[in-house]
Design an enzyme around this catalytic site. Structure first.
Site, PDB file in Angstrom:
ATOM      1  N   HIS A   3       0.810  -1.189   0.112  1.00  0.00           N
ATOM      2  CA  HIS A   3      -0.075   0.032   0.128  1.00  0.00           C
ATOM      3  C   HIS A   3       1.015   1.492  -0.305  1.00  0.00           C
ATOM      4  O   HIS A   3       2.124   1.163   0.595  1.00  0.00           O
ATOM      5  CB  HIS A   3      -0.865  -0.108   1.174  1.00  0.00           C
ATOM      6  CG  HIS A   3      -0.377   0.033   2.562  1.00  0.00           C
ATOM      7  ND1 HIS A   3       0.487   1.215   2.981  1.00  0.00           N
ATOM      8  CD2 HIS A   3       0.256  -0.812   3.389  1.00  0.00           C
ATOM      9  CE1 HIS A   3       0.774   1.104   4.124  1.00  0.00           C
ATOM     10  NE2 HIS A   3       0.891  -0.309   4.376  1.00  0.00           N
TER      11      HIS A   3
ATOM     12  N   GLU B  57      -3.042  -7.327   7.259  1.00  0.00           N
ATOM     13  CA  GLU B  57      -1.739  -7.101   7.990  1.00  0.00           C
ATOM     14  C   GLU B  57      -1.784  -7.971   8.970  1.00  0.00           C
ATOM     15  O   GLU B  57      -2.776  -8.755   9.414  1.00  0.00           O
ATOM     16  CB  GLU B  57      -1.886  -5.590   8.444  1.00  0.00           C
ATOM     17  CG  GLU B  57      -0.983  -5.027   9.500  1.00  0.00           C
ATOM     18  CD  GLU B  57       0.506  -4.984   8.663  1.00  0.00           C
ATOM     19  OE1 GLU B  57       1.041  -6.174   8.413  1.00  0.00           O
ATOM     20  OE2 GLU B  57       0.892  -3.768   8.559  1.00  0.00           O
TER      21      GLU B  57
END
Length: 199
Positions: A10, A84
């Site tokens: 990201h 994550e």
């Protein structure tokens, strides 16, 4: 038959490097990160990509949305396997605070054995992302797939492909808004690009 996976970390949020965002769901991209995401879209526009999958976190969803807009792909698929690392009680803490915690130092020394408090081990992270890639490889043969995820998740997958221990994670960089490319098939998998930085 092979499948090409473009592993995208990201783009940047405003506090990157200052605190452990972890699974804090409301961490959006900052202005610099939005520009990075647009550059990612421009870079990937000519890649003939079929599908985009992203972690459920806001920063990955926003990055994936910018890529999808550039590629004119109508929707981004959310994949929990790209989420994550579950850092448990460490999530949201500053690195200044974490650096005073002996458990944090142990985690960073031997991630293959240490569990984040109330969270995951890196081997669990590695297992879930490998399973996703194997599944998508069967579904998307001879295609190109974008996976928008997080540095440690991408590192776990790269370590597996290279035959390295999960403890090898500090030996290479996965920068914000970078692209790493894996080609996989019945014969196995190989890295063809690592940490291509478009920021």
């Amino acid at each position: 038959m092979t499948t090409t996976f473009l592993l995208v970390r990201h783009a940047a949020h405003d506090k990157i490097g200052n605190f452990l965002a972890g699974r804090t769901a409301d961490v959006p991209l900052g202005p610099a990160g939005r520009e990075q995401a647009e550059r990612l879209g421009a870079r990937l526009a000519g890649e003939n990509i079929g599908t985009i999958y992203a972690s459920p976190r806001k920063r990955t969803q926003e990055t994936a949305a910018a890529i999808a807009a550039a590629l004119e792909i109508p929707a981004v698929e959310t994949a929990d396997a790209l989420d994550e690392v579950d850092f448990g009680t460490w999530s949201g803490k500053t690195f200044e605070v974490l650096n005073t915690d002996p458990h944090w130092h142990q985690w960073n020394s031997i991630r293959s054995l240490v569990r984040a408090p109330g969270g995951e081990t890196m081997l669990e992270v590695q297992s879930r992302v490998i399973a996703l890639v194997e599944t998508l490889g069967r579904q998307e043969s001879d295609g190109k797939v974008v996976l928008v995820s997080h540095a440690d998740v991408i590192k776990a997958l790269v370590c597996h492909v290279l035959g390295l221990s999960a403890d090898a994670w500090p030996r290479f960089e996965i920068a914000p808004a970078s692209i790493s490319t894996i080609v996989a098939g019945d014969w196995g998998a190989k890295i063809v690009a690592l940490n291509e930085n478009v920021s």
